[in-house]
Design an enzyme around this catalytic site. Structure first.
Site, PDB file in Angstrom:
ATOM      1  N   ASN A 118       0.857  -1.193   0.000  1.00 33.95           N
ATOM      2  CA  ASN A 118       0.000   0.000   0.000  1.00 33.95           C
ATOM      3  C   ASN A 118       0.892   1.242   0.000  1.00 33.95           C
ATOM      4  O   ASN A 118       1.533   1.558   0.999  1.00 33.95           O
ATOM      5  CB  ASN A 118      -0.895  -0.041   1.265  1.00 33.95           C
ATOM      6  CG  ASN A 118      -1.852   1.129   1.335  1.00 33.95           C
ATOM      7  OD1 ASN A 118      -1.440   2.263   1.068  1.00 33.95           O
ATOM      8  ND2 ASN A 118      -3.097   0.875   1.686  1.00 33.95           N
ATOM      9  N   GLU A 119       0.921   1.909  -1.155  1.00 35.10           N
ATOM     10  CA  GLU A 119       1.825   3.071  -1.292  1.00 35.10           C
ATOM     11  C   GLU A 119       1.371   4.255  -0.421  1.00 35.10           C
ATOM     12  O   GLU A 119       2.183   5.095  -0.033  1.00 35.10           O
ATOM     13  CB  GLU A 119       1.932   3.506  -2.760  1.00 35.10           C
ATOM     14  CG  GLU A 119       2.670   2.515  -3.669  1.00 35.10           C
ATOM     15  CD  GLU A 119       4.139   2.261  -3.241  1.00 35.10           C
ATOM     16  OE1 GLU A 119       4.733   1.259  -3.696  1.00 35.10           O
ATOM     17  OE2 GLU A 119       4.683   3.057  -2.429  1.00 35.10           O
ATOM     18  N   GLY A 120       0.074   4.282  -0.105  1.00 36.57           N
ATOM     19  CA  GLY A 120      -0.408   5.383   0.763  1.00 36.57           C
ATOM     20  C   GLY A 120       0.199   5.262   2.145  1.00 36.57           C
ATOM     21  O   GLY A 120       0.735   6.222   2.719  1.00 36.57           O
ATOM     22  N   ASP A 178      -1.444  -3.371  10.072  1.00 40.62           N
ATOM     23  CA  ASP A 178      -2.783  -3.758   9.620  1.00 40.62           C
ATOM     24  C   ASP A 178      -3.726  -2.733  10.204  1.00 40.62           C
ATOM     25  O   ASP A 178      -3.661  -2.437  11.417  1.00 40.62           O
ATOM     26  CB  ASP A 178      -3.180  -5.171  10.042  1.00 40.62           C
ATOM     27  CG  ASP A 178      -4.264  -5.673   9.102  1.00 40.62           C
ATOM     28  OD1 ASP A 178      -4.004  -5.712   7.876  1.00 40.62           O
ATOM     29  OD2 ASP A 178      -5.380  -5.962   9.550  1.00 40.62           O
ATOM     30  N   SER A 179      -4.486  -2.129   9.321  1.00 40.17           N
ATOM     31  CA  SER A 179      -5.290  -0.997   9.793  1.00 40.17           C
ATOM     32  C   SER A 179      -6.651  -1.019   9.117  1.00 40.17           C
ATOM     33  O   SER A 179      -6.895  -1.782   8.189  1.00 40.17           O
ATOM     34  CB  SER A 179      -4.557   0.308   9.481  1.00 40.17           C
ATOM     35  OG  SER A 179      -3.946   0.248   8.215  1.00 40.17           O
ATOM     36  N   HIS A 291      -3.976   7.610  13.249  1.00 39.84           N
ATOM     37  CA  HIS A 291      -3.843   6.345  13.977  1.00 39.84           C
ATOM     38  C   HIS A 291      -2.435   5.782  13.777  1.00 39.84           C
ATOM     39  O   HIS A 291      -1.815   5.270  14.693  1.00 39.84           O
ATOM     40  CB  HIS A 291      -4.900   5.350  13.480  1.00 39.84           C
ATOM     41  CG  HIS A 291      -4.993   5.260  11.972  1.00 39.84           C
ATOM     42  ND1 HIS A 291      -5.039   6.362  11.146  1.00 39.84           N
ATOM     43  CD2 HIS A 291      -5.037   4.203  11.140  1.00 39.84           C
ATOM     44  CE1 HIS A 291      -5.128   5.988   9.889  1.00 39.84           C
ATOM     45  NE2 HIS A 291      -5.111   4.686   9.856  1.00 39.84           N
ATOM     46  N   ARG A 292      -1.906   5.933  12.556  1.00 42.64           N
ATOM     47  CA  ARG A 292      -0.561   5.414  12.225  1.00 42.64           C
ATOM     48  C   ARG A 292       0.485   6.211  13.005  1.00 42.64           C
ATOM     49  O   ARG A 292       1.418   5.654  13.567  1.00 42.64           O
ATOM     50  CB  ARG A 292      -0.363   5.546  10.707  1.00 42.64           C
ATOM     51  CG  ARG A 292       0.796   4.844  10.107  1.00 42.64           C
ATOM     52  CD  ARG A 292       0.588   4.573   8.607  1.00 42.64           C
ATOM     53  NE  ARG A 292      -0.488   3.619   8.398  1.00 42.64           N
ATOM     54  CZ  ARG A 292      -1.642   3.936   7.809  1.00 42.64           C
ATOM     55  NH1 ARG A 292      -1.889   5.148   7.370  1.00 42.64           N
ATOM     56  NH2 ARG A 292      -2.582   3.008   7.670  1.00 42.64           N
TER      57      ARG A 292
HETATM   58  O1  LIG Z   1      -8.470   6.493   4.379  1.00 45.38           O
HETATM   59  C1  LIG Z   1      -7.684   5.790   4.959  1.00 45.38           C
HETATM   60  N1  LIG Z   1      -6.649   6.365   5.638  1.00 45.38           N
HETATM   61  C2  LIG Z   1      -5.750   5.634   6.343  1.00 45.38           C
HETATM   62  O2  LIG Z   1      -4.818   6.174   6.940  1.00 45.38           O
HETATM   63  C3  LIG Z   1      -5.923   4.212   6.328  1.00 45.38           C
HETATM   64  N2  LIG Z   1      -5.260   3.192   6.896  1.00 45.38           N
HETATM   65  C4  LIG Z   1      -5.896   2.063   6.496  1.00 45.38           C
HETATM   66  N3  LIG Z   1      -6.941   2.391   5.730  1.00 45.38           N
HETATM   67  C5  LIG Z   1      -7.930   1.517   5.116  1.00 45.38           C
HETATM   68  O3  LIG Z   1      -7.831   0.229   5.629  1.00 45.38           O
HETATM   69  C6  LIG Z   1      -7.252  -0.632   4.635  1.00 45.38           C
HETATM   70  C7  LIG Z   1      -6.118  -1.264   5.314  1.00 45.38           C
HETATM   71  O4  LIG Z   1      -6.098  -2.601   4.994  1.00 45.38           O
HETATM   72  P1  LIG Z   1      -4.686  -3.296   5.247  1.00 45.38           P
HETATM   73  O5  LIG Z   1      -4.113  -2.828   6.557  1.00 45.38           O
HETATM   74  O6  LIG Z   1      -4.802  -4.763   4.998  1.00 45.38           O
HETATM   75  O7  LIG Z   1      -3.802  -2.597   4.150  1.00 45.38           O
HETATM   76  P2  LIG Z   1      -3.719  -2.909   2.582  1.00 45.38           P
HETATM   77  O8  LIG Z   1      -4.373  -4.222   2.294  1.00 45.38           O
HETATM   78  O9  LIG Z   1      -4.205  -1.713   1.861  1.00 45.38           O
HETATM   79  O10 LIG Z   1      -2.135  -3.059   2.383  1.00 45.38           O
HETATM   80  P3  LIG Z   1      -1.195  -4.109   3.150  1.00 45.38           P
HETATM   81  O11 LIG Z   1      -0.477  -3.313   4.209  1.00 45.38           O
HETATM   82  O12 LIG Z   1      -2.062  -5.181   3.756  1.00 45.38           O
HETATM   83  O13 LIG Z   1      -0.285  -4.612   2.050  1.00 45.38           O
HETATM   84  C8  LIG Z   1      -6.700   0.241   3.542  1.00 45.38           C
HETATM   85  O14 LIG Z   1      -6.731  -0.403   2.294  1.00 45.38           O
HETATM   86  C9  LIG Z   1      -7.634   1.411   3.616  1.00 45.38           C
HETATM   87  O15 LIG Z   1      -8.812   1.098   2.935  1.00 45.38           O
HETATM   88  C10 LIG Z   1      -6.988   3.693   5.591  1.00 45.38           C
HETATM   89  N4  LIG Z   1      -7.867   4.463   4.886  1.00 45.38           N
HETATM   90 MG   LIG Z   2      -3.995  -5.810   3.481  1.00 50.14          MG
END
Ligand SMILES: O=c1[nH]c(=O)c2ncn([C@@H]3O[C@H](COP(=O)(O)OP(=O)(O)OP(=O)(O)O)[C@@H](O)[C@H]3O)c2[nH]1
Ligand SMILES: [Mg+2]
Length: 309
Positions: A118-120, A178-179, A291-292
């Site tokens: 997740n690049e964000g 994981d968020s 939160h991060r």
């Molecule tokens: O608007 C947001 N601002 C944030 O700060 C944020 N942090 C998490 N999220 C959401 O929760 C999912 C995490 O799922 P997640 O932790 O499994 O991550 P991911 O699947 O995207 O990547 P990875 O880390 O698993 O590779 C993400 O896709 C987002 O939809 C956020 N949304």
């Molecule tokens: Mg994920």
């Protein structure tokens, strides 16, 4: 090849510090820290490692280490220094050796692998860790590494899975996040399914549209749209017990998306303090309150102890 540091470079910097007896540093959350510097000691070794530094001070070692990396990075534009673990009393022009040992962890050459694609998230971690002299890489830099199936029912279970799997495969120290977004009136959903709320390969727009749809019928008034972001961070490294921390950010779900920054649900998440959406915040503003950021603040408190494990 590390850069050789010359005594006068560091002498000037710490001479100023000692003369003022007060040191203002900004930590990675933008908080000004007034550190009473009773004694900043270092020793110059003309060795292949360049300068070795020891801090002896009332402030917590992690704050001193943050200071050293900031100062040394400015002076050398390098991130490689070794902080030795014994205490040398070095006045500015002579050396006496004292035997007390300060258990400062040795930290050197700092690349941190984040177990995410997740690049964000990565953009936020890069901004946070670069201030500590870390270079951040993620799984997109290692396409040969597998996708970790998030079979856990909790954020911690998934973060442990991601960190442990990638650390075992690479032999590196790995951070996983994981968020997700938890909406009160939806019983905490989408939670661990935030990335897949609108389906397995849902885009952020599809997830946001589904969220608005789910709330349209049930939650008209703002007090019915309360929500929070949750992050669990896990650091895993070979031969160590994982380090687990978490952080939460409270707010509510807007009715129309606002702002172009951030990622995921940010355009709909209204911060309870400012009334702005997360997407209306700059990266550094979000990195102070999210939160991060809060999870990372907890991580930095436990990090020096954990490293010594
Ligand atoms: O608007 C947001 N601002 C944030 O700060 C944020 N942090 C998490 N999220 C959401 O929760 C999912 C995490 O799922 P997640 O932790 O499994 O991550 P991911 O699947 O995207 O990547 P990875 O880390 O698993 O590779 C993400 O896709 C987002 O939809 C956020 N949304
Ligand atoms: Mg994920």
């Amino acid at each position: 090849m590390t850069t050789k540091l010359y005594k006068h470079d560091i002498l000037d910097i710490f001479a100023y510090t000692l003369s003022t007896r007060q040191l203002r540093i900004e930590n990675i959350f933008g908080e000004q820290l007034e550190l009473p510097i009773y004694s900043v000691f270092f020793k110059y070794f003309p060795s292949e490692l360049g300068l070795k530094i020891v801090a002896v001070d009332e402030a917590s070692p992690s704050e001193i280490m943050t200071l050293f990396f900031q100062v040394l990075r400015d002076v050398t534009a390098k991130n490689y220094v070794e902080i030795i673990t014994d205490t040398l009393v070095v006045k500015l022009d002579d050396v006496e050796v004292h035997s007390e040992t300060l258990s400062l962890p040795v930290i050197s050459d700092k690349t941190l692998l984040i177990a995410t694609r997740n690049e964000g998230k990565t953009r936020e971690f890069k901004a946070m860790f670069s201030q500590l002299g870390y270079t951040v890489k993620n799984l997109n830099d290692f396409p040969e590494l597998p996708e970790v199936a998030e079979t856990g029912m909790t954020f911690e279970a998934n973060a442990r899975l991601k960190a442990k799997t990638i650390s075992e495969l690479t032999g590196e120290m790995v951070l996983a996040d994981d968020s997700g977004l938890m909406v009160d009136i939806l019983g905490g959903l989408p939670g661990v399914w935030s990335a897949r709320f609108a389906g397995d390969h849902a885009t952020d727009d599809e997830n946001n549209a589904k969220l608005l749809h789910e709330l349209a019928s049930t939650a008209v008034s703002p007090d019915k749209r309360k929500a929070k972001f949750h992050t669990t961070l896990v650091v895993a490294a070979p031969e160590k017990e994982p380090l687990v921390v978490e952080g939460e950010w409270f707010g509510e779900i807007g009715t129309i998306p606002k702002g172009d920054d951030g990622f995921g649900y940010d355009p709909l998440f209204i911060d309870e303090e400012t009334g702005r959406t997360a997407a209306q915040m700059s990266l550094s503003q979000k990195n102070k309150v999210s939160h991060r950021a809060r999870a990372l603040q907890n991580l930095l408190k436990k990090w020096p102890e954990w490293l010594k494990q």
